[in-house]
Motif scaffolding. Sequence first.
Motif, mmCIF file in Angstrom:
data_model
loop_
_atom_site.group_PDB
_atom_site.id
_atom_site.type_symbol
_atom_site.label_atom_id
_atom_site.label_comp_id
_atom_site.label_asym_id
_atom_site.label_seq_id
_atom_site.Cartn_x
_atom_site.Cartn_y
_atom_site.Cartn_z
ATOM 1 N N ASP A 1 -82.261 -26.043 23.205
ATOM 2 C CA ASP A 1 -81.911 -24.743 22.644
ATOM 3 C C ASP A 1 -81.985 -23.665 23.721
ATOM 4 O OD1 ASP A 1 -81.533 -25.864 20.157
ATOM 5 O OD2 ASP A 1 -83.517 -25.306 19.384
ATOM 6 N N PHE A 2 -82.981 -23.778 24.575
ATOM 7 C CA PHE A 2 -83.138 -22.822 25.671
ATOM 8 C C PHE A 2 -81.923 -22.863 26.597
ATOM 9 C CE2 PHE A 2 -84.797 -21.899 29.999
ATOM 10 C CZ PHE A 2 -85.172 -20.575 29.806
ATOM 11 N N ILE A 3 -81.471 -24.078 26.909
ATOM 12 C CA ILE A 3 -80.302 -24.230 27.780
ATOM 13 C C ILE A 3 -79.054 -23.656 27.116
ATOM 14 C CG2 ILE A 3 -78.789 -25.888 28.932
ATOM 15 C CD1 ILE A 3 -81.540 -25.494 30.238
ATOM 16 N N ARG A 4 -78.898 -23.906 25.819
ATOM 17 C CA ARG A 4 -77.745 -23.355 25.113
ATOM 18 C C ARG A 4 -77.758 -21.825 25.163
ATOM 19 N NH1 ARG A 4 -78.184 -28.092 21.888
ATOM 20 N NH2 ARG A 4 -79.889 -27.192 20.639
ATOM 21 N N GLY A 5 -78.944 -21.240 25.061
ATOM 22 C CA GLY A 5 -79.052 -19.794 25.157
ATOM 23 C C GLY A 5 -78.650 -19.281 26.527
ATOM 24 N N LEU A 6 -79.062 -19.985 27.567
ATOM 25 C CA LEU A 6 -78.676 -19.595 28.923
ATOM 26 C C LEU A 6 -77.160 -19.682 29.110
ATOM 27 C CD1 LEU A 6 -81.442 -21.420 31.015
ATOM 28 C CD2 LEU A 6 -81.286 -18.966 30.550
ATOM 29 N N LYS A 7 -76.569 -20.748 28.573
ATOM 30 C CA LYS A 7 -75.114 -20.896 28.683
ATOM 31 C C LYS A 7 -74.391 -19.759 27.961
ATOM 32 C CE LYS A 7 -74.709 -25.943 29.143
ATOM 33 N NZ LYS A 7 -74.127 -27.163 28.532
ATOM 34 N N ASP A 8 -74.874 -19.425 26.774
ATOM 35 C CA ASP A 8 -74.233 -18.356 26.014
ATOM 36 C C ASP A 8 -74.288 -17.041 26.789
ATOM 37 O OD1 ASP A 8 -73.675 -20.092 23.955
ATOM 38 O OD2 ASP A 8 -75.378 -19.474 22.709
ATOM 39 N N GLU A 9 -75.399 -16.770 27.414
ATOM 40 C CA GLU A 9 -75.529 -15.530 28.183
ATOM 41 C C GLU A 9 -74.594 -15.533 29.382
ATOM 42 O OE1 GLU A 9 -79.381 -14.061 29.083
ATOM 43 O OE2 GLU A 9 -80.269 -14.895 27.260
ATOM 44 N N ALA A 10 -74.492 -16.673 30.045
ATOM 45 C CA ALA A 10 -73.618 -16.756 31.210
ATOM 46 C C ALA A 10 -72.163 -16.526 30.818
ATOM 47 C CB ALA A 10 -73.784 -18.107 31.883
ATOM 48 N N VAL A 11 -71.746 -17.132 29.702
ATOM 49 C CA VAL A 11 -70.369 -16.943 29.229
ATOM 50 C C VAL A 11 -70.150 -15.480 28.844
ATOM 51 C CG1 VAL A 11 -68.724 -17.534 27.414
ATOM 52 C CG2 VAL A 11 -70.088 -19.331 28.513
ATOM 53 N N ALA A 12 -71.132 -14.886 28.161
ATOM 54 C CA ALA A 12 -71.017 -13.481 27.762
ATOM 55 C C ALA A 12 -70.940 -12.565 28.970
ATOM 56 C CB ALA A 12 -72.199 -13.091 26.878
ATOM 57 N N ALA A 13 -71.528 -12.987 30.094
ATOM 58 C CA ALA A 13 -71.484 -12.187 31.313
ATOM 59 C C ALA A 13 -70.178 -12.348 32.069
ATOM 60 C CB ALA A 13 -72.660 -12.566 32.218
ATOM 61 N N GLY A 14 -69.285 -13.239 31.571
ATOM 62 C CA GLY A 14 -67.974 -13.359 32.178
ATOM 63 C C GLY A 14 -67.709 -14.627 32.951
ATOM 64 N N TYR A 15 -68.654 -15.566 32.960
ATOM 65 C CA TYR A 15 -68.421 -16.817 33.678
ATOM 66 C C TYR A 15 -67.552 -17.755 32.840
ATOM 67 C CZ TYR A 15 -71.835 -15.629 37.265
ATOM 68 O OH TYR A 15 -72.478 -15.019 38.302
ATOM 69 N N PRO A 16 -66.568 -18.394 33.455
ATOM 70 C CA PRO A 16 -65.749 -19.370 32.719
ATOM 71 C C PRO A 16 -66.621 -20.502 32.187
ATOM 72 C CG PRO A 16 -64.732 -18.823 34.828
ATOM 73 C CD PRO A 16 -66.110 -18.237 34.854
ATOM 74 N N ILE A 17 -66.274 -21.003 31.017
ATOM 75 C CA ILE A 17 -67.061 -22.058 30.404
ATOM 76 C C ILE A 17 -67.131 -23.290 31.294
ATOM 77 C CG2 ILE A 17 -65.093 -22.953 29.098
ATOM 78 C CD1 ILE A 17 -68.836 -22.861 28.024
ATOM 79 N N ALA A 18 -66.051 -23.570 32.038
ATOM 80 C CA ALA A 18 -66.052 -24.741 32.915
ATOM 81 C C ALA A 18 -67.074 -24.558 34.039
ATOM 82 C CB ALA A 18 -64.662 -24.964 33.506
ATOM 83 N N THR A 19 -67.190 -23.347 34.556
ATOM 84 C CA THR A 19 -68.186 -23.072 35.605
ATOM 85 C C THR A 19 -69.589 -23.222 35.051
ATOM 86 O OG1 THR A 19 -66.673 -21.550 36.729
ATOM 87 C CG2 THR A 19 -69.020 -21.339 37.232
ATOM 88 N N VAL A 20 -69.806 -22.680 33.868
ATOM 89 C CA VAL A 20 -71.138 -22.752 33.240
ATOM 90 C C VAL A 20 -71.516 -24.200 32.966
ATOM 91 C CG1 VAL A 20 -72.482 -22.117 31.202
ATOM 92 C CG2 VAL A 20 -70.926 -20.440 32.255
ATOM 93 N N ASN A 21 -70.600 -24.961 32.403
ATOM 94 C CA ASN A 21 -70.891 -26.364 32.116
ATOM 95 C C ASN A 21 -71.131 -27.151 33.394
ATOM 96 O OD1 ASN A 21 -70.714 -26.056 29.355
ATOM 97 N ND2 ASN A 21 -68.542 -26.596 29.239
ATOM 98 N N GLY A 22 -70.354 -26.850 34.426
ATOM 99 C CA GLY A 22 -70.552 -27.546 35.692
ATOM 100 C C GLY A 22 -71.913 -27.271 36.290
#
Length: 403
Positions: A41-62
């Motif tokens: 859940d913590f990781i999912r929260g970090l990913k959501d924040e990164a996407v909200a900050a403008g990072y492409p989902i592919a970059t975040v997942n990578g």
Amino acid sequence: MRVLPSLKAVLRRTALTTVLAAALAGAPGLAFAQCGGNFQDFIRGLKDEAVAAGYPIATVNGFFDGVAQDPKVLRADRAQGVFQKPFIEFSRHLISQDRLNRGQRKAQEFDNIFGRIEATYGIDRSVLLAFWAFETDYGAFQGDFNTRNALVTLAHDCRRPDLFRPQIFSALELYRQGDFEPNGTTGAWAGEIGMVQMLPGDILAHGVDADGDGHVTLKTSAADALMSGARMLSHLGWRPNEPWLQEVTLPAGMDVSRSGPAYEAPISEWSAMGVAPRRGGFAMKDTKASLLLPQGHKGPAFLAYPNFDVYFEWNQSFTYVLTAAYFATRLAGADVYDAGSPDAGLSGEQMKTLQRRLQARGHDVGAVDGILGANTRLAVQKEQMRLGLPADAWPTVALLNAL
């Protein structure tokens, strides 16, 4: 034997604020991912924040692909007893003739880059050499912890999330720039990278491509690492072309109640009290300095000039900082300090007893941890003054018994 290279990260006052961290904090409607709880859940929260900050989902997942908690990181975080050693023992533990000799060879090998550092930032090469030696033994031991996993593990742990969590996003930005490999970049257990051990946020803010290859590569490029470290020290307040530490001698019976990092006096005042350079003249006559007695008035004595304060922005352990600064003077040609004959210090358990007795007298010593930190030193000095003992902030069995 070297110090674990990442000890300084935990003791830093704060991580440098990056543009990315500010953007995350200011993103509208963005929830701050809490520490603790379910790791996924913590990781999912970090990913959501990164996407909200403008990072492409592919970059975040990578970046987060394969992320895992590292229990070895937490064990290392809780096992930092090296700083319980007193200055003489600690400095002899770190400084050897071999380490001095290799430092002198490195100074010659990288004379060009050190020349650029001295011309650009006014930082003596000995200062950078000492950090290079203590952090990674001149690059030989840079740590084998996966950096991304270390940062995520420490951010998820609720001891210091405000320090480590922003570094995750700084590492993500380095990954976006092509200078970080999530499953391959390794370093110290506290997330520091490279020859002089810099956190990702510090690399973003102060990294220098000194070798001109288009990348800031602190693990394999000594030029990049040294120039980046110099730029960071300059940002932290290093005063160009000024000294940092000088060994001195004290007159017999001197009042040492004004010793310690918290008190500064003009060199003329120290001179009038009988404080004298052990060799030559004062390194700088028209400034203020502090008198440091790491093991009391019977042990080594140093004057610390304004640049010495910058060391505490790198690391907050007095023993580590003084040893690093002293080693830099050795690399610059200073003699081995006069160890004197200091009174025996306290064991770890005795130190804890002392801290509890100081607390009972109303002193704030922080945690009862057996470590002679700044608050404990100050409390010791106050009690020594009250009891009519030499107020040199060095705790002894006599003081323990008197309390």
